[in-house]
Design an enzyme around this catalytic site. Structure first.
Site, PDB file in Angstrom:
ATOM      1  N   CYS A   1     113.187  68.777  37.199  1.00 21.23           N
ATOM      2  CA  CYS A   1     113.086  68.519  38.643  1.00 21.23           C
ATOM      3  C   CYS A   1     114.059  69.380  39.449  1.00 21.23           C
ATOM      4  CB  CYS A   1     113.379  67.041  38.877  1.00 21.23           C
ATOM      5  SG  CYS A   1     113.548  66.602  40.611  1.00 21.23           S
TER       6      CYS A   1
ATOM      7  N   TRP B   1     108.877  58.538  34.898  1.00 23.58           N
ATOM      8  CA  TRP B   1     109.773  59.236  33.964  1.00 23.58           C
ATOM      9  C   TRP B   1     110.192  58.327  32.824  1.00 23.58           C
ATOM     10  CZ3 TRP B   1     110.159  64.297  34.660  1.00 23.58           C
ATOM     11  CH2 TRP B   1     110.102  64.838  35.952  1.00 23.58           C
TER      12      TRP B   1
ATOM     13  N   ARG C   1     108.668  55.464  45.546  1.00 22.07           N
ATOM     14  CA  ARG C   1     108.423  56.156  44.281  1.00 22.07           C
ATOM     15  C   ARG C   1     109.697  56.114  43.424  1.00 22.07           C
ATOM     16  NH1 ARG C   1     103.537  57.977  44.103  1.00 22.07           N
ATOM     17  NH2 ARG C   1     104.021  58.833  42.065  1.00 22.07           N
TER      18      ARG C   1
ATOM     19  N   TYR D   1     105.248  72.707  46.526  1.00 29.55           N
ATOM     20  CA  TYR D   1     104.518  71.466  46.212  1.00 29.55           C
ATOM     21  C   TYR D   1     103.309  71.307  47.135  1.00 29.55           C
ATOM     22  CZ  TYR D   1     108.142  69.780  43.047  1.00 29.55           C
ATOM     23  OH  TYR D   1     109.004  69.635  41.974  1.00 29.55           O
TER      24      TYR D   1
END
Ligand SMILES: N[C@@H](CCC(=O)N[C@@H](CS)C(=O)NCC(=O)O)C(=O)O
Length: 362
Positions: free
Chosen positions: A98, A131, A167, A235
């Protein structure tokens, strides 16, 4: 099978150079694909949170463009505050894949905070539950969660806030004194790391200032376009679901790169002749550009190595000459994560072999 992938674990900075090297990884990925629970019993709740963790359920806006959700936990570690700076009180959760987490890893290392803030690394295979830690997915380089033995990052979020509706992102800073999340917004985490622990650090580390008063206006003005055009721009290009949304995003990415190329002409740093957070924030996207964003996110109007010599030189110097950058970069986690974790973009989950090398020598 599990022990095979563990035995073949490689040091995290080794890059994937050949098909032979990719083989253990492919075996691991196959295994992982067969084991994707949708509803996981957590320490605090059993509610189905897949709408928050499964990236394929993320809804684009009506015009097909991707909009990133704002981070929810926005507390600060500061002397005298609820979250006081203390050794070993906080833990940083990251994925090497990330870019936002890599910002935090770089600043942690530059400031000499490794002995103050331990880190836990997740598996790069972000699936329908988000994750995973090594206990749920023992991917080489992933670690177990030592705090609540969370199986996924979401367990920690739900432990801190059972009705959480955001999230389950990394980076995230956890407070072991209050068993809660301090902050999950990287731009704020790096500011905290830059100053909050200064009283506890040796003088040379305390003196490092990545956001110095005199350069703030210039750093802010660079961040203001680097984020929408480049960091988040890639993105928006990759997650666009209409041709129009994709084209406008990808053009913006390259106009941002053109600007960065001009600013970096003959310079080693973006602002003030020294390393600042502006460099770190741009660098985390540039290091992923040729290995991932060119292919996976369709940012293919050019590559950094062929089209942006000044950016390429600046990126390579930071990588090869400053261990905070190199040690925070794991090309294998980066490549496998993107190509595996976004099945709507890459349904076969095949990870491309190139580019070789991931980053050129100096
Ligand atoms: N604004 C956040 C963004 C963090 C973020 O989006 N992280 C991604 C990984 S690169 C993530 O954890 N995504 C999981 C998800 O959206 O489910 C920051 O800069 O810290």
């Amino acid at each position: 099978m599990l022990s095979v992938s563990l035995r073949l674990a490689r040091p995290h900075s080794v890059s994937v150079h050949s098909l032979t090297q990719l083989r253990p990884l492919i075996m691991h990925v196959k295994l992982r694909s067969q084991n994707q629970p949708n509803l996981v019993r957590t320490m605090s709740t059993t509610r189905d949170t897949t709408h928050l963790s499964d990236i394929t359920k993320m809804k684009p806006s009506t015009d097909g463009s991707f909009n990133r959700q704002a981070s929810s936990f926005r507390n600060f570690i500061e002397p005298g505050g609820k979250f006081a700076p203390e050794k070993d009180r906080y833990r940083l959760y990251v994925s090497y894949a990330c870019p936002w987490a890599t910002r935090a890893l770089i600043v942690r290392k530059l400031k000499g905070l490794e002995d103050f803030i331990p880190v836990t690394v997740v598996s790069p295979l972000m699936g329908t539950s988000g994750w995973p830690f090594a206990s749920a997915d023992p991917y080489p380089g992933a670690e177990v969660d030592p705090i609540i033995n969370a199986q996924h990052v979401r367990d920690l979020y739900l432990h801190a806030s059972p009705n959480y509706e955001g999230r389950f992102t990394v980076p995230m800073v956890w407070d072991t004194a209050n068993n809660t999340i301090v902050n999950n917004e990287s731009s704020e985490i790096i500011r905290m790391f830059n100053t909050a622990f200064n009283d506890l650090l040796p003088a040379d580390k305390a003196a490092i200032d990545l956001y110095p008063e005199k350069d703030r206006a210039e750093i802010d003005s660079i961040n203001d376009w680097v984020y929408p055009e480049i960091n988040n721009g890639v993105y928006r290009s990759g997650f666009a679901t209409t041709q129009e949304a994709y084209e406008s995003a990808v053009k913006l990415v390259f106009s941002g790169l053109d600007k960065a190329e001009k600013i970096l002409k003959g310079k080693d740093y973006l602002v003030g002749g020294k390393l600042s957070e502006a460099d770190i924030r741009l660098w985390v996207t540039i290091i992923r550009f040729d290995p991932v964003y060119v292919g996976h996110f369709k940012c293919n109007l050019n590559t950094i190595r062929a089209g942006y010599p000044e950016i390429n030189r600046w990126m390579k110097q930071l990588y090869w000459k400053n261990s905070a950058f190199k040690d925070s970069t794991n090309f294998e986690h980066i490549k496998v994560h993107y190509y595996w974790s976004h099945p709507s973009v890459n349904p076969t989950r095949i990870v491309p072999v190139g580019p070789i090398p991931n980053i050129e020598p100096l």
